[in-house]
Design a protein around this motif. Sequence first.
Motif, short mmCIF file in Angstrom:
data_model
loop_
_atom_site.label_atom_id
_atom_site.label_comp_id
_atom_site.label_asym_id
_atom_site.label_seq_id
_atom_site.Cartn_x
_atom_site.Cartn_y
_atom_site.Cartn_z
N LYS A 130 38.04 41.46 56.59
CA LYS A 130 37.32 40.18 56.52
C LYS A 130 35.85 40.37 56.15
CE LYS A 130 38.24 38.58 60.62
NZ LYS A 130 38.35 37.68 61.82
N ILE A 131 35.24 41.44 56.64
CA ILE A 131 33.81 41.68 56.39
C ILE A 131 33.68 42.66 55.23
CG2 ILE A 131 31.62 42.38 57.39
CD1 ILE A 131 32.91 39.95 58.75
N LYS A 132 33.02 42.23 54.17
CA LYS A 132 32.90 43.03 52.96
C LYS A 132 31.61 43.84 52.97
CE LYS A 132 36.64 41.08 51.23
NZ LYS A 132 37.06 40.16 52.28
N ASP A 133 31.69 45.07 52.43
CA ASP A 133 30.47 45.86 52.28
C ASP A 133 29.86 45.59 50.90
OD1 ASP A 133 31.82 47.46 50.36
OD2 ASP A 133 32.39 48.94 51.86
N LYS A 134 28.74 46.22 50.61
CA LYS A 134 28.01 45.94 49.37
C LYS A 134 28.85 46.26 48.14
CE LYS A 134 23.74 46.94 46.83
NZ LYS A 134 24.46 47.15 45.56
N ASP A 135 29.57 47.37 48.15
CA ASP A 135 30.38 47.73 46.99
C ASP A 135 31.46 46.68 46.73
OD1 ASP A 135 28.92 50.02 46.55
OD2 ASP A 135 30.30 51.32 47.66
N GLU A 136 32.07 46.19 47.78
CA GLU A 136 33.10 45.16 47.64
C GLU A 136 32.50 43.87 47.06
OE1 GLU A 136 36.40 45.53 50.98
OE2 GLU A 136 34.40 45.67 51.86
N ILE A 137 31.37 43.47 47.61
CA ILE A 137 30.72 42.24 47.15
C ILE A 137 30.28 42.38 45.69
CG2 ILE A 137 28.71 40.73 47.46
CD1 ILE A 137 28.98 41.29 50.49
N ASP A 138 29.79 43.55 45.31
CA ASP A 138 29.38 43.77 43.92
C ASP A 138 30.57 43.63 42.97
OD1 ASP A 138 26.75 44.12 44.59
OD2 ASP A 138 26.80 46.32 44.49
N ALA A 139 31.73 44.15 43.36
CA ALA A 139 32.93 44.03 42.52
C ALA A 139 33.34 42.57 42.37
CB ALA A 139 34.07 44.85 43.10
N ILE A 140 33.29 41.83 43.49
CA ILE A 140 33.65 40.41 43.45
C ILE A 140 32.64 39.62 42.62
CG2 ILE A 140 34.06 38.33 44.83
CD1 ILE A 140 34.91 40.26 47.13
N LYS A 141 31.37 39.99 42.72
CA LYS A 141 30.33 39.33 41.93
C LYS A 141 30.61 39.45 40.43
CE LYS A 141 26.22 39.47 44.92
NZ LYS A 141 24.89 40.10 45.14
N TYR A 142 31.02 40.65 40.01
CA TYR A 142 31.31 40.83 38.59
C TYR A 142 32.53 40.01 38.17
CZ TYR A 142 32.04 42.75 34.00
OH TYR A 142 32.21 42.86 32.62
N ALA A 143 33.56 40.02 39.00
CA ALA A 143 34.74 39.21 38.70
C ALA A 143 34.36 37.73 38.62
CB ALA A 143 35.81 39.42 39.77
#
Length: 357
Positions: A130-143
């Motif tokens: 449920k809680i995303k780290d920076k790398d996860e959020i960066d990947a979602i941001k690009y998507a």
Amino acid sequence: MDYKKRIEMFQKELERKNIEAILISNIVNSCYLSGFSGSNAFTLITPDDAILLTDFRYTESALKEAPYFKIIDYGPSLEIKIRDLLKNLQINRLYFEEEYVSVAQYNRWSAILSDISMIPCRKIVENLRKIKDKDEIDAIKYAAKVSDEALEYIIEYIKAGTTENEIARELVYFVKKRGVELYPKFIVASGFRSALPHGYYSEKVVENGELLMIDFGAHYKGYFSDITRTFVVGKANEKQLNIYDIVYRAQKKALAVTKAGISYKDSFRSAATIIEENGYILGHGLGHGVGLDVHELPFINEREGNEGVIENGMVFTIEPGVYIPGWGGVRIEDTIVAEEGIYHSLTNFKREIIEIG
């Protein structure tokens, strides 16, 4: 992604819950913990051990992708290999993910692991996800960025006489050129079909004066974004403008109040109240988590037992909708992340109504 940190956090959680061993059979959960990207994996984890079981096709890639796991080719029988491992580790109780194990699989395990207590558990990995780290959020941001660009592109392509299938194929073509995939079952639904919340694309021709709903999830480095916009092909009529305005205001309200600390139910209610005051209902949840799955925890609804609250680092959608059978529907959806007590929208395509053509 810091997989070493992930598995250490998970092992601490097992220790805290007094779980001496758990078998993870959901491939997405195994990927989350280990980094292994293959299609066949079971992970056996104790507070001190992390073992990834796969078949001979994947052992070499697993050694490279999952360096913090012991990699084992389970050979002709997964169950026998697990039995032998548990015996060597002196494990007497084995937890398993009850939502991902069929009755047939459970029966096989029980027959071979007859000396082991099999204990079902729920959402133990998903609650970490449920809680995303920076790398996860960066990947979602690009998507999400590619999703916004895809909508900018597709509104120039759409015209009366185009089929839903043609629009869907054009979306796939656009995002693939940018190194991104699309969630397999995305939605392109026009006219009366836009009243189907999950109206996947068909051979229907888009006609002038119709609503057109497009809902898709872009997929980058294993992570999804999710966005929905509803357009009018041609000039919007009074009813279309009215329904769109209700949904637009409902989403705007939900975005304004949804931040860390608010309950899922209160977030849902902020949008549902506006829709209900105008004589309609919000028939589905207000939103869902987005990550390795396009639909995952948290689920933003008011169902009994769903007592959670938004936390910093959660990535989820806000997507109110109104659907009128035989006429059409409107949904506006964005992927957002809760950060430092506020929300930050990752998808940013124009939310106001757009008339195409």
